[in-house]
Scaffold this motif. Structure first.
Motif, PDB file in Angstrom:
ATOM      1  N   LEU A   1      -7.394 -62.526  -5.130  1.00 46.43           N
ATOM      2  CA  LEU A   1      -6.835 -62.318  -3.927  1.00 46.43           C
ATOM      3  C   LEU A   1      -8.258 -62.264  -2.855  1.00 46.43           C
ATOM      4  CD1 LEU A   1      -3.935 -60.157  -3.887  1.00 46.43           C
ATOM      5  CD2 LEU A   1      -4.053 -62.591  -3.798  1.00 46.43           C
ATOM      6  N   ALA A   2      -9.081 -61.375  -3.521  1.00 40.83           N
ATOM      7  CA  ALA A   2     -10.265 -61.062  -2.800  1.00 40.83           C
ATOM      8  C   ALA A   2     -11.467 -62.377  -2.565  1.00 40.83           C
ATOM      9  CB  ALA A   2     -11.035 -59.688  -2.919  1.00 40.83           C
ATOM     10  N   ILE A   3     -11.146 -62.963  -3.571  1.00 38.11           N
ATOM     11  CA  ILE A   3     -12.422 -64.126  -3.483  1.00 38.11           C
ATOM     12  C   ILE A   3     -11.852 -65.467  -3.562  1.00 38.11           C
ATOM     13  CG2 ILE A   3     -14.202 -65.081  -5.194  1.00 38.11           C
ATOM     14  CD1 ILE A   3     -14.885 -62.203  -6.136  1.00 38.11           C
ATOM     15  N   ALA A   4     -10.876 -65.727  -4.202  1.00 34.46           N
ATOM     16  CA  ALA A   4     -10.209 -67.157  -4.484  1.00 34.46           C
ATOM     17  C   ALA A   4      -9.549 -67.742  -3.481  1.00 34.46           C
ATOM     18  CB  ALA A   4      -9.728 -67.108  -6.027  1.00 34.46           C
ATOM     19  N   ILE A   5      -8.427 -66.962  -3.096  1.00 32.89           N
ATOM     20  CA  ILE A   5      -7.206 -67.306  -2.323  1.00 32.89           C
ATOM     21  C   ILE A   5      -7.820 -68.156  -0.967  1.00 32.89           C
ATOM     22  CG2 ILE A   5      -5.543 -66.764  -0.716  1.00 32.89           C
ATOM     23  CD1 ILE A   5      -4.630 -66.988  -3.403  1.00 32.89           C
ATOM     24  N   GLN A   6      -8.916 -67.502  -0.218  1.00 32.18           N
ATOM     25  CA  GLN A   6      -9.053 -68.263   1.086  1.00 32.18           C
ATOM     26  C   GLN A   6      -9.792 -69.617   0.802  1.00 32.18           C
ATOM     27  OE1 GLN A   6     -12.346 -66.485   3.173  1.00 32.18           O
ATOM     28  NE2 GLN A   6     -11.486 -66.904   5.030  1.00 32.18           N
ATOM     29  N   GLU A   7     -10.708 -69.900  -0.131  1.00 36.21           N
ATOM     30  CA  GLU A   7     -11.142 -71.173  -0.488  1.00 36.21           C
ATOM     31  C   GLU A   7     -10.153 -72.073  -1.224  1.00 36.21           C
ATOM     32  OE1 GLU A   7     -15.161 -71.788  -1.506  1.00 36.21           O
ATOM     33  OE2 GLU A   7     -15.691 -69.574  -0.982  1.00 36.21           O
ATOM     34  N   VAL A   8      -9.491 -71.543  -1.875  1.00 30.52           N
ATOM     35  CA  VAL A   8      -8.398 -72.339  -2.529  1.00 30.52           C
ATOM     36  C   VAL A   8      -7.149 -72.906  -1.470  1.00 30.52           C
ATOM     37  CG1 VAL A   8      -6.403 -72.324  -4.246  1.00 30.52           C
ATOM     38  CG2 VAL A   8      -8.639 -71.131  -4.564  1.00 30.52           C
ATOM     39  N   ARG A   9      -6.738 -72.056  -0.664  1.00 29.22           N
ATOM     40  CA  ARG A   9      -5.916 -72.524   0.401  1.00 29.22           C
ATOM     41  C   ARG A   9      -6.610 -73.508   1.192  1.00 29.22           C
ATOM     42  NH1 ARG A   9      -4.142 -67.015   3.101  1.00 29.22           N
ATOM     43  NH2 ARG A   9      -2.953 -68.521   4.478  1.00 29.22           N
ATOM     44  N   SER A  10      -7.878 -73.388   1.439  1.00 29.23           N
ATOM     45  CA  SER A  10      -8.553 -74.159   2.481  1.00 29.23           C
ATOM     46  C   SER A  10      -9.023 -75.445   1.855  1.00 29.23           C
ATOM     47  CB  SER A  10      -9.838 -73.496   3.099  1.00 29.23           C
ATOM     48  OG  SER A  10     -10.763 -73.153   2.135  1.00 29.23           O
ATOM     49  N   ARG A  11      -8.717 -75.682   0.431  1.00 29.69           N
ATOM     50  CA  ARG A  11      -9.176 -76.562  -0.319  1.00 29.69           C
ATOM     51  C   ARG A  11     -10.439 -77.089  -0.292  1.00 29.69           C
ATOM     52  NH1 ARG A  11      -3.885 -80.484   1.005  1.00 29.69           N
ATOM     53  NH2 ARG A  11      -2.345 -78.865   0.330  1.00 29.69           N
ATOM     54  N   LYS A  12     -11.311 -76.111  -0.334  1.00 31.61           N
ATOM     55  CA  LYS A  12     -12.951 -76.381  -0.400  1.00 31.61           C
ATOM     56  C   LYS A  12     -13.444 -76.849  -1.654  1.00 31.61           C
ATOM     57  CE  LYS A  12     -14.004 -73.385   3.356  1.00 31.61           C
ATOM     58  NZ  LYS A  12     -14.874 -72.248   3.798  1.00 31.61           N
ATOM     59  N   GLU A  13     -12.600 -76.842  -2.981  1.00 33.01           N
ATOM     60  CA  GLU A  13     -13.272 -77.287  -4.026  1.00 33.01           C
ATOM     61  C   GLU A  13     -12.118 -78.405  -4.550  1.00 33.01           C
ATOM     62  OE1 GLU A  13     -15.506 -73.185  -5.755  1.00 33.01           O
ATOM     63  OE2 GLU A  13     -13.626 -73.753  -6.596  1.00 33.01           O
ATOM     64  N   VAL A  14     -12.483 -79.131  -5.172  1.00 36.36           N
ATOM     65  CA  VAL A  14     -11.870 -80.301  -5.933  1.00 36.36           C
ATOM     66  C   VAL A  14     -11.160 -79.866  -7.301  1.00 36.36           C
ATOM     67  CG1 VAL A  14     -11.649 -82.665  -6.598  1.00 36.36           C
ATOM     68  CG2 VAL A  14     -12.872 -82.104  -4.562  1.00 36.36           C
ATOM     69  N   LYS A  15     -10.115 -79.965  -7.626  1.00 37.09           N
ATOM     70  CA  LYS A  15      -9.473 -79.525  -8.623  1.00 37.09           C
ATOM     71  C   LYS A  15      -9.830 -80.772  -9.842  1.00 37.09           C
ATOM     72  CE  LYS A  15      -6.043 -76.410  -6.884  1.00 37.09           C
ATOM     73  NZ  LYS A  15      -4.529 -76.067  -6.842  1.00 37.09           N
ATOM     74  N   ASN A  16     -10.184 -80.058 -11.096  1.00 36.91           N
ATOM     75  CA  ASN A  16     -10.395 -81.168 -11.933  1.00 36.91           C
ATOM     76  C   ASN A  16     -10.097 -80.595 -13.506  1.00 36.91           C
ATOM     77  OD1 ASN A  16     -10.971 -83.407 -13.437  1.00 36.91           O
ATOM     78  ND2 ASN A  16     -13.326 -82.903 -13.442  1.00 36.91           N
ATOM     79  N   ASN A  17      -8.824 -79.854 -13.511  1.00 42.24           N
ATOM     80  CA  ASN A  17      -8.515 -79.059 -14.555  1.00 42.24           C
ATOM     81  C   ASN A  17      -8.419 -79.843 -16.059  1.00 42.24           C
ATOM     82  OD1 ASN A  17      -8.417 -76.675 -12.855  1.00 42.24           O
ATOM     83  ND2 ASN A  17      -6.322 -76.909 -12.565  1.00 42.24           N
ATOM     84  N   ARG A  18      -8.021 -80.998 -15.718  1.00 45.90           N
ATOM     85  CA  ARG A  18      -7.885 -81.891 -16.970  1.00 45.90           C
ATOM     86  C   ARG A  18      -9.303 -82.106 -17.864  1.00 45.90           C
ATOM     87  NH1 ARG A  18      -3.246 -86.364 -15.114  1.00 45.90           N
ATOM     88  NH2 ARG A  18      -1.856 -84.899 -14.473  1.00 45.90           N
ATOM     89  N   ASN A  19     -10.411 -81.942 -17.139  1.00 44.13           N
ATOM     90  CA  ASN A  19     -11.564 -82.327 -17.506  1.00 44.13           C
ATOM     91  C   ASN A  19     -12.144 -81.218 -18.702  1.00 44.13           C
ATOM     92  OD1 ASN A  19     -14.595 -82.764 -18.111  1.00 44.13           O
ATOM     93  ND2 ASN A  19     -14.630 -83.509 -16.188  1.00 44.13           N
ATOM     94  N   LEU A  20     -12.053 -81.525 -19.885  1.00 39.91           N
ATOM     95  CA  LEU A  20     -12.738 -80.793 -20.892  1.00 39.91           C
ATOM     96  C   LEU A  20     -13.945 -79.858 -20.586  1.00 39.91           C
ATOM     97  CD1 LEU A  20     -11.852 -79.364 -23.688  1.00 39.91           C
ATOM     98  CD2 LEU A  20     -13.031 -81.272 -24.917  1.00 39.91           C
ATOM     99  N   MET A  21     -14.792 -80.402 -20.236  1.00 36.76           N
ATOM    100  CA  MET A  21     -15.980 -79.852 -19.720  1.00 36.76           C
ATOM    101  C   MET A  21     -15.881 -78.645 -18.944  1.00 36.76           C
ATOM    102  SD  MET A  21     -18.325 -80.924 -21.941  1.00 36.76           S
ATOM    103  CE  MET A  21     -19.843 -79.901 -21.147  1.00 36.76           C
ATOM    104  N   GLN A  22     -14.845 -78.964 -17.869  1.00 35.03           N
ATOM    105  CA  GLN A  22     -14.761 -77.762 -16.962  1.00 35.03           C
ATOM    106  C   GLN A  22     -14.308 -76.585 -17.608  1.00 35.03           C
ATOM    107  OE1 GLN A  22     -16.238 -79.162 -13.991  1.00 35.03           O
ATOM    108  NE2 GLN A  22     -14.450 -78.363 -12.897  1.00 35.03           N
ATOM    109  N   TRP A  23     -13.392 -76.688 -18.575  1.00 34.45           N
ATOM    110  CA  TRP A  23     -13.155 -75.498 -19.339  1.00 34.45           C
ATOM    111  C   TRP A  23     -14.220 -74.847 -20.052  1.00 34.45           C
ATOM    112  CZ3 TRP A  23      -9.071 -72.877 -18.244  1.00 34.45           C
ATOM    113  CH2 TRP A  23      -7.854 -73.494 -17.204  1.00 34.45           C
ATOM    114  N   VAL A  24     -15.096 -75.722 -20.710  1.00 33.78           N
ATOM    115  CA  VAL A  24     -16.222 -75.308 -21.279  1.00 33.78           C
ATOM    116  C   VAL A  24     -17.190 -74.485 -20.403  1.00 33.78           C
ATOM    117  CG1 VAL A  24     -18.485 -75.923 -22.673  1.00 33.78           C
ATOM    118  CG2 VAL A  24     -16.261 -77.157 -23.019  1.00 33.78           C
ATOM    119  N   TRP A  25     -17.399 -74.953 -19.235  1.00 29.32           N
ATOM    120  CA  TRP A  25     -18.072 -74.200 -18.327  1.00 29.32           C
ATOM    121  C   TRP A  25     -17.461 -72.928 -17.815  1.00 29.32           C
ATOM    122  CZ3 TRP A  25     -23.239 -74.882 -17.869  1.00 29.32           C
ATOM    123  CH2 TRP A  25     -23.711 -76.232 -18.066  1.00 29.32           C
ATOM    124  N   ARG A  26     -16.150 -73.038 -17.558  1.00 26.22           N
ATOM    125  CA  ARG A  26     -15.487 -71.606 -17.348  1.00 26.22           C
ATOM    126  C   ARG A  26     -15.689 -70.775 -18.267  1.00 26.22           C
ATOM    127  NH1 ARG A  26     -10.486 -75.394 -15.687  1.00 26.22           N
ATOM    128  NH2 ARG A  26     -11.159 -75.803 -13.511  1.00 26.22           N
TER     129      ARG A  26
END
Length: 310
Positions: free
Chosen positions: A142-167
């Protein structure tokens, strides 16, 4: 109570250090060079502090040979954590670069406490600690993620395997950060001096970064740039803040354990980041604080109290 306040204060200081080092990077360009300058200034400060405290600077070969090798690697883990964050930012964006390591730090801090790894104070899991961790995780989100997630400042790319590797790499880097705290705490016990332990950690980190810059950048000329361009004095204090952070961390681990130290520092770090964001301090972008971020901070504090007092 004093230990808890110290943990929150150095966590807040870490947020200011990040902002200060970001300003230093604008002058030297290279993030590795900026980190090297910061680490070197911190090492010099701790060198002087060690001399003033009367603690020895040198370490006998007998002591080195009688201790496990991991006890000398805290500084290197700090460098790895810093470097991984630099690499994660363009891959995951600001929100996930913050969230993933924090998750790793919380998880590893609790594991170290539960099993007593790295000769740390053993604090077993119980229902209250598990519930406290759950509050912490929700609060961090809530303290970090919600504000930017709600304002859509980042593009979601959850299907990308490399994204999960970096996470996953981000989580592991956070676990290394908690490991560094535990190692430095044990080093302070072995040396019977938190000051000397902090100096050794920073010295190892500074030497590591000097080697990294020499190999990657092949030049140290950028160090002169802030001086030539008459950079504001604040760009030089990041290393001092980092040195105090490591010094107090070493002390706190021996007093309250790795898990609680990590959690208190994280609370201070998040609170400090929101404070900087709200008022646009140190030339940072000024943004309003969403009410839901305040709720997140309250949940984090509740989790800390639940783990610490019950």
């Amino acid at each position: 109570m004093i230990a808890a306040l110290l943990g929150v204060l150095i966590g807040s200081g870490l947020s200011f250090q990040t902002a200060v080092n970001a300003q230093l990077r604008k002058f030297v360009i290279s993030p590795y060079l900026a980190s090297m300058i910061s680490f070197t200034i911190g090492a010099v400060f701790l060198f002087v502090t060690t001399l003033v405290s009367g603690a020895p600077l040198g370490i006998s070969w007998e002591l080195i040979s009688n201790q496990p090798i991991w006890i000398w690697l805290g500084g290197m883990l700090g460098v790895i954590f810093l470097t991984v964050n630099i690499l994660l930012f363009p891959k995951l964006g600001s929100v996930q670069t913050a969230i993933m390591p924090i998750l790793g730090q919380i998880i590893m801090g609790m594991l170290i406490d539960n099993f007593g790894w790295f000769s740390s104070m053993k604090v077993p899991f119980d229902v209250n600690r598990v519930f406290g961790i759950a509050l912490l995780l929700v609060g961090v989100f809530l303290a970090i993620a919600i504000q930017e997630v709600r304002s859509r400042k980042e593009v979601k790319n959850n299907r990308n395997l490399m994204q999960w590797v970096w996470r996953l790499i981000g989580v592991i880097s956070g676990m290394l950060a908690s490991t560094q705290v535990a190692i430095n705490g044990q080093l302070g016990v072995v040396l019977d001096s938190s000051v000397q332990a902090a100096f050794i950690s920073f010295f190892v980190g500074a030497v590591t970064l000097i080697i990294v810059v020499a190999v990657k950048e092949r030049s140290f000329a950028g160090v002169k740039t802030p001086i030539k361009q008459k950079a504001p004095w604040m760009v030089w204090i990041g290393g001092l803040i980092g040195a105090v952070y490591v010094l107090v961390n070493v002390y706190l681990v021996g007093q309250i354990g790795t898990g609680q130290t990590v959690i208190l520092v994280l609370f201070g770090q998040i609170a400090g980041s929101l404070f900087i964001q709200r008022f646009g301090l140190i030339n940072s972008p000024k943004m309003r604080i969403d009410w839901i971020q305040i709720v997140g901070l309250v949940l984090i504090l509740s989790g800390v109290i639940l783990i610490k007092l019950f």
